[in-house]
Enzyme design. Structure first.
Site, short mmCIF file in Angstrom:
data_model
loop_
_atom_site.label_atom_id
_atom_site.label_comp_id
_atom_site.label_asym_id
_atom_site.label_seq_id
_atom_site.Cartn_x
_atom_site.Cartn_y
_atom_site.Cartn_z
N HIS A 105 0.85 -1.19 0.00
CA HIS A 105 0.00 0.00 0.00
C HIS A 105 0.88 1.25 0.00
CE1 HIS A 105 -3.11 -2.85 1.01
NE2 HIS A 105 -2.52 -3.14 2.14
N GLU A 122 -1.47 -0.17 8.44
CA GLU A 122 -2.43 -1.05 9.09
C GLU A 122 -1.77 -1.89 10.18
OE1 GLU A 122 -3.92 -3.53 5.93
OE2 GLU A 122 -1.91 -3.94 5.19
N HIS A 180 3.52 -7.47 1.80
CA HIS A 180 2.93 -8.43 2.74
C HIS A 180 1.89 -9.30 2.04
CE1 HIS A 180 0.28 -4.87 2.75
NE2 HIS A 180 -0.72 -5.75 2.94
N ARG A 200 -1.38 -4.86 -6.14
CA ARG A 200 -1.18 -6.31 -6.16
C ARG A 200 0.08 -6.62 -6.98
NH1 ARG A 200 -5.99 -8.04 -8.58
NH2 ARG A 200 -7.08 -7.71 -6.61
#
Length: 335
Positions: A105, A122, A180, A200
């Protein structure tokens, strides 16, 4: 007067999803496959997916409408001053029946430049994990962009990622820029910035419902990646009975873990922020001046900022999420 707010979960049917969320009582739409529900967005301000109230006299109003009316009474004066009508965090449960894509991200600056959006830092709390459940978080060593590009081209990127075998109660912090992937057999509570921007990088050769390989974003991803090795992303935390322990404190959110065995009183008078509770195990009653609500496993609730004290009764494991104004003020503001 405001009161503790429950929201209607927004369930996402995904190719890698499972049946744990539906079995926990979350109700997908009639058209959705209950065995493929990958995410339950519990509290969301993401455009197109804004949460809708499920309880009390505000039922069927959405979160943005509430912020327009109640402003700082709902989210906190400092939070409203910084974020306006945008609710600043997205909290969700993720059921990974199969491994998710390898992804990254962007941070706030890159997301603002490319998408007029916030970035996505996150954290993950492992609610449950089957034997062999795993996560990929970050690189094993510092990489050059050239080494990374070769690994992506050859399909060997996963060999460069740090793989963690996980168990219930594990915590991981995933700053924007960290490559990740969530492995199969893991049920996670995720707290993140309000953003749905994902690049992605690799999808294990999977195809979508149309029979075609799912879209990759390798060129966009390379400028978003942190190629350094910042250290172990695992966080060890173990609060005493009827006590809390700090899990993460960053400019985007603060998270505490509560181990409720009988009763905990929480004083929010100095906080100036909403508080969200995610129940990961057990159940409890939440009692405040404005009323009382029950919270069970895999449910969530939002406590308005105007509530100065609540009491928790029961036996449960809870994640407590809010915005710390001192931490938040150090983050870069959007223009």
């Amino acid at each position: 007067m405001l009161y503790p707010l429950k929201f209607k979960p927004r369930l996402k049917e995904l190719i890698w999803g499972g049946d744990k969320l539906a079995k926990a009582g979350k109700k997908p739409s009639p058209k959705a496959n209950p065995e493929k529900i990958g995410e339950s967005w519990e509290v969301s301000g993401v455009p197109g997916d804004i949460s809708v109230v499920a309880n009390g006299f505000l039922k069927n109003n959405n979160l943005q409408e509430l912020i327009e009316v109640y402003m700082g009474d709902l989210v906190g004066d400092s939070v409203y001053e910084k974020y306006g009508l945008e609710f600043p965090v997205l909290v969700k449960f993720i059921d990974a029946h199969d491994v998710l894509s390898v992804q990254v991200h962007p941070d706030d600056a890159l997301a603002e430049k490319r998408h007029n959006s916030r970035g996505k830092t996150e954290m993950w709390y492992v609610v449950d994990a089957e034997p062999g459940g795993f996560l990929y978080v970050g690189f094993k060593r510092e990489l050059s962009r050239e080494e990374y590009a070769v690994a992506v081209e050859s399909g060997s990127l996963s060999e460069l990622l740090e793989r963690y075998e996980v168990k219930k109660g594990d915590v991981y912090f995933i700053p924007a820029g960290t490559v990740h992937a969530i492995g199969r057999g893991v049920l996670i509570a995720e707290i993140q910035e309000t953003s749905n921007i994902t690049y992605r990088i690799d999808d294990w050769g999977r195809v979508g419902k149309d029979g075609k390989p799912r879209q990759l974003h390798t060129e966009l991803a390379i400028d978003a990646i942190d190629f350094s090795v910042p250290g172990d992303r695992r966080i060890s935390v173990s609060p005493a009975f009827d006590a809390d322990a700090r899990v993460v404190s960053c400019p985007h959110f603060t998270v505490n873990l509560l181990n409720l065995e009988e009763k905990i009183v929480r004083d929010y008078a100095p906080l100036d922020s909403f508080v969200i509770y995610l129940c990961t195990e057990g159940s409890c009653r939440i009692v405040s001046e404005s009323g009382e609500e029950q919270l069970s496993a895999l449910e969530s609730i939002l406590i308005p900022a105007e509530e100065t004290e609540i009491t928790l009764y029961g036996k449960a494991t809870l994640l407590e999420v809010y915005i710390d104004s001192a931490e938040s003020s150090s983050a870069t503001d959007r223009h």
